[in-house]
Motif scaffolding. Sequence first.
Motif, PDB file in Angstrom:
ATOM      1  N   PRO A 297       0.795  -1.227   0.000  1.00  0.00           N
ATOM      2  CA  PRO A 297       0.000   0.000   0.000  1.00  0.00           C
ATOM      3  C   PRO A 297       0.826   1.274   0.000  1.00  0.00           C
ATOM      4  CG  PRO A 297       0.104  -0.895   2.210  1.00  0.00           C
ATOM      5  CD  PRO A 297       0.795  -1.899   1.312  1.00  0.00           C
ATOM      6  N   GLN A 298       2.154   1.139   0.126  1.00  0.00           N
ATOM      7  CA  GLN A 298       3.018   2.304   0.261  1.00  0.00           C
ATOM      8  C   GLN A 298       3.637   2.759  -1.061  1.00  0.00           C
ATOM      9  OE1 GLN A 298       2.972   3.681   3.101  1.00  0.00           O
ATOM     10  NE2 GLN A 298       2.641   2.150   4.683  1.00  0.00           N
TER      11      GLN A 298
ATOM     12  N   HIS B  12      -8.547  -3.179   0.168  1.00  0.00           N
ATOM     13  CA  HIS B  12      -8.235  -1.811   0.579  1.00  0.00           C
ATOM     14  C   HIS B  12      -7.259  -1.224  -0.433  1.00  0.00           C
ATOM     15  CE1 HIS B  12      -7.166   1.718   2.821  1.00  0.00           C
ATOM     16  NE2 HIS B  12      -7.902   1.365   3.872  1.00  0.00           N
TER      17      HIS B  12
ATOM     18  N   TYR C  94      -2.473   3.394   0.063  1.00  0.00           N
ATOM     19  CA  TYR C  94      -2.528   4.604   0.871  1.00  0.00           C
ATOM     20  C   TYR C  94      -2.232   5.864   0.047  1.00  0.00           C
ATOM     21  CZ  TYR C  94      -2.438   1.576   5.013  1.00  0.00           C
ATOM     22  OH  TYR C  94      -2.731   0.639   5.973  1.00  0.00           O
TER      23      TYR C  94
ATOM     24  N   HIS D 109     -10.146   5.745   0.828  1.00  0.00           N
ATOM     25  CA  HIS D 109     -10.358   7.015   1.513  1.00  0.00           C
ATOM     26  C   HIS D 109     -10.553   8.114   0.467  1.00  0.00           C
ATOM     27  CE1 HIS D 109      -9.150   5.761   5.628  1.00  0.00           C
ATOM     28  NE2 HIS D 109      -8.449   4.855   4.965  1.00  0.00           N
TER      29      HIS D 109
END
Length: 289
Positions: free
Chosen positions: A48-49, A79, A82, A119
């Motif tokens: 996710p990074q 998900h 990020y 998000h």
Amino acid sequence: MKVGAHVSISGSRVSSDDETPPYDDIRNAVHRQLAFGGNCGQVFTTSPQVWAQPEISEEAAEGFKEETDDELEGPWVIHSAYLVNLCTPKEDLRRKSTESMQAELDAAERLGIPYVNVHLGAHTGAGVEGGLDNAAGVIDDLEVPEDVTILIESDAGSGTKLGGKFAHLAGIIDRTETDIGICIDTAHTLVAGNDLTTPAAVDETIGRFDDEVGLEYLEYIHLNDSKHDVGTHKDEHALIGEGYIGEDGMRAIVNHPDLRNLPFALETPTEDGRGFAWNIEKVKELRED
């Protein structure tokens, strides 16, 4: 009850067959979920990074679907990375966010996963209205597979990040032409300013969510306790029942008639030797027949 954890797909492929060679595999998620006592849950398909595309073989995808159908009860959710920022006014970040989201949606379709969670991100100067407009534009640029739904996750609401207020969630639903859903994170919801510490507070918060957003949009819950209190905007998860939400709040959440049939995915820490297995068992203990 549909409850599980956010599990890793990395590492050696876990198998009861000693002759199976070790390799990273999406099917590891099923085994790990079962080992924790979960029956639904969440995964990252890549790190996710970084900006990376999911690399899933056809064999692994088919195996994951078969093992999920055979072994688990509730739905998986992917998900997103990020780095994704739907609200950004920056063209390069918008392009990368769109490409990353499209790759996750395509992976979800291949894996038979019904949800991709994301998000809203930060408007970084565009303002709330501008940020929501930007997010709706990204969502509507995506080709969403028929059996996959984008879930917008509630946020802790720090800085210029959007999603901390129910009005932001309602705003993105109103702006997009795409059918989307909502994922409520209990820790984020608390620190964003919504009390979840008592049965009465849970009732009041859920009632406001229904009034402002609509319970018909709520598809998934990230079940996390919080190390910080109501309205602090500090995102740090705690063990179930041992944070500011506490046992009374958690019991009210997992037994609330408007929430109890939804899938719960835990993103709780590992502390004092207590990890996902302990937290899932704690949730089951709080659940009433």
